[in-house]
Enzyme design. Structure first.
Site, PDB file in Angstrom:
ATOM      1  N   ALA A 161       0.809  -1.214   0.000  1.00  0.00           N
ATOM      2  CA  ALA A 161       0.000   0.000   0.000  1.00  0.00           C
ATOM      3  C   ALA A 161       0.844   1.267   0.000  1.00  0.00           C
ATOM      4  O   ALA A 161       0.376   2.325  -0.407  1.00  0.00           O
ATOM      5  CB  ALA A 161      -0.930   0.003   1.215  1.00  0.00           C
ATOM      6  N   LYS A 162       2.075   1.180   0.505  1.00  0.00           N
ATOM      7  CA  LYS A 162       3.017   2.311   0.531  1.00  0.00           C
ATOM      8  C   LYS A 162       2.392   3.553   1.161  1.00  0.00           C
ATOM      9  O   LYS A 162       2.547   4.667   0.667  1.00  0.00           O
ATOM     10  CB  LYS A 162       3.552   2.615  -0.872  1.00  0.00           C
ATOM     11  CG  LYS A 162       4.297   1.439  -1.503  1.00  0.00           C
ATOM     12  CD  LYS A 162       4.836   1.802  -2.888  1.00  0.00           C
ATOM     13  CE  LYS A 162       5.609   0.649  -3.505  1.00  0.00           C
ATOM     14  NZ  LYS A 162       4.718  -0.470  -3.933  1.00  0.00           N
ATOM     15  N   ARG A 163       1.702   3.351   2.268  1.00  0.00           N
ATOM     16  CA  ARG A 163       1.027   4.460   2.935  1.00  0.00           C
ATOM     17  C   ARG A 163       2.026   5.369   3.640  1.00  0.00           C
ATOM     18  O   ARG A 163       3.091   4.929   4.084  1.00  0.00           O
ATOM     19  CB  ARG A 163       0.031   3.930   3.967  1.00  0.00           C
ATOM     20  CG  ARG A 163      -1.063   3.021   3.427  1.00  0.00           C
ATOM     21  CD  ARG A 163      -1.939   3.700   2.405  1.00  0.00           C
ATOM     22  NE  ARG A 163      -3.172   2.942   2.188  1.00  0.00           N
ATOM     23  CZ  ARG A 163      -3.973   3.126   1.158  1.00  0.00           C
ATOM     24  NH1 ARG A 163      -3.676   4.039   0.246  1.00  0.00           N
ATOM     25  NH2 ARG A 163      -5.084   2.412   1.040  1.00  0.00           N
TER      26      ARG A 163
END
Length: 271
Positions: free
Chosen positions: A94-96
């Site tokens: 998700a690379k939040r």
């Protein structure tokens, strides 16, 4: 079981450092699935069934599901993996990265809604943006460090205190951020010299390594640069080369052949 324990068990049980990325592109799905209800889930389930004994992890990319309003199929997929293959951890890619109050909800999304075993995050906003994920003490938090895309150098190679930013990220992960003991780093296979430097900095911390297969990363150089003393320490991800090995009805069998060949090629250089 904690994420790092799941991962270590999968390395041994399946004799594998291969992570299969689940990036279902509707434009590339087999004709037999096109236009059917739940096509994304059906495609990914077939890939999972064909490769589960060959991998150390699966990594669904959330955007490929969200763009198609298929978040329910992502939930269904992760639940299926946990039920059918409980020893294989699932990393939600998700690379939040956001302020703490928002990150709390992203962490709930990853770990409570989707029931992922680990999630990828961005360190750009600092430690407080990662703390809500680390509060889920059994879950993996995998931090972007030296990414496989060419443009990653724009920021990751800027110098601070005489060394590039990606090395500072690795040092902070080692010394400050890893409060749960479940942290890993993303380091691209397209830059084996940087993999070796990160490994030197972080010791045995797990590395998620995208960039082999369609992105052209060299498997031998990657394994030699990133392996730990026991020949593990890595989740070497391949997505498109496996998922789309065939676009015909034999897509799952073709995916298995490529996954098996990739796993075995990785294993040639582990020790």
């Amino acid at each position: 079981m904690r994420f790092t324990e799941q991962l270590a068990a999968a390395w041994q049980r399946n004799n594998s450092l291969l992570c299969v990325g689940l990036d279902p592109d509707p434009a590339r799905l087999p004709a037999s699935l096109t236009g059917t209800g739940g096509a994304i889930f059906s495609f990914c389930r077939a890939i999972v069934d064909a490769t589960a004994d060959l991998v150390c992890a699966f990594k669904p990319q959330i955007a490929y599901f969200a763009s198609q309003r298929a978040e329910d199929q992502l939930e269904q997929l992760i639940s299926y993996i946990h039920e059918a293959y409980p020893g294989v951890p699932v990393i939600l890619d998700a690379k939040r990265g956001d302020i703490g109050s928002t990150a709390e909800h992203y962490a709930k999304e990853a770990f409570e809604r989707y029931q992922a075993d680990a999630v990828t995050v961005s360190p750009y906003m600092g430690f407080d943006s990662m703390q809500p994920y680390l509060a889920h003490a059994d879950k993996g938090v995998i931090v972007l460090c030296r990414t496989s895309n060419a443009g990653g150098s724009d920021v990751q190679f800027l110098e601070t205190d005489g060394r590039p930013v990606y090395q500072v990220v690795a040092e902070r992960a080692r010394d400050v951020w890893n409060t749960s003991g479940q942290m890993g780093l993303v380091v691209g296979a397209t830059f084996p010299e940087e993999i070796a430097k990160v490994r030197e900095i972080v010791g045995d911390m797990p590395l998620l390594i995208p960039g082999v297969g369609a992105q052209g990363g060299d498997i031998e150089a990657t394994v030699r640069a990133g392996r730990t003393a026991d020949g593990t320490g890595m989740m070497i991800n391949s997505s498109r080369a496996i998922l789309y090995a065939s676009t015909d009805s034999d897509f799952a069998d073709a995916a298995r052949r490529v996954a098996l060949a990739t796993r075995d090629q990785i294993n040639q250089f582990r020790n």
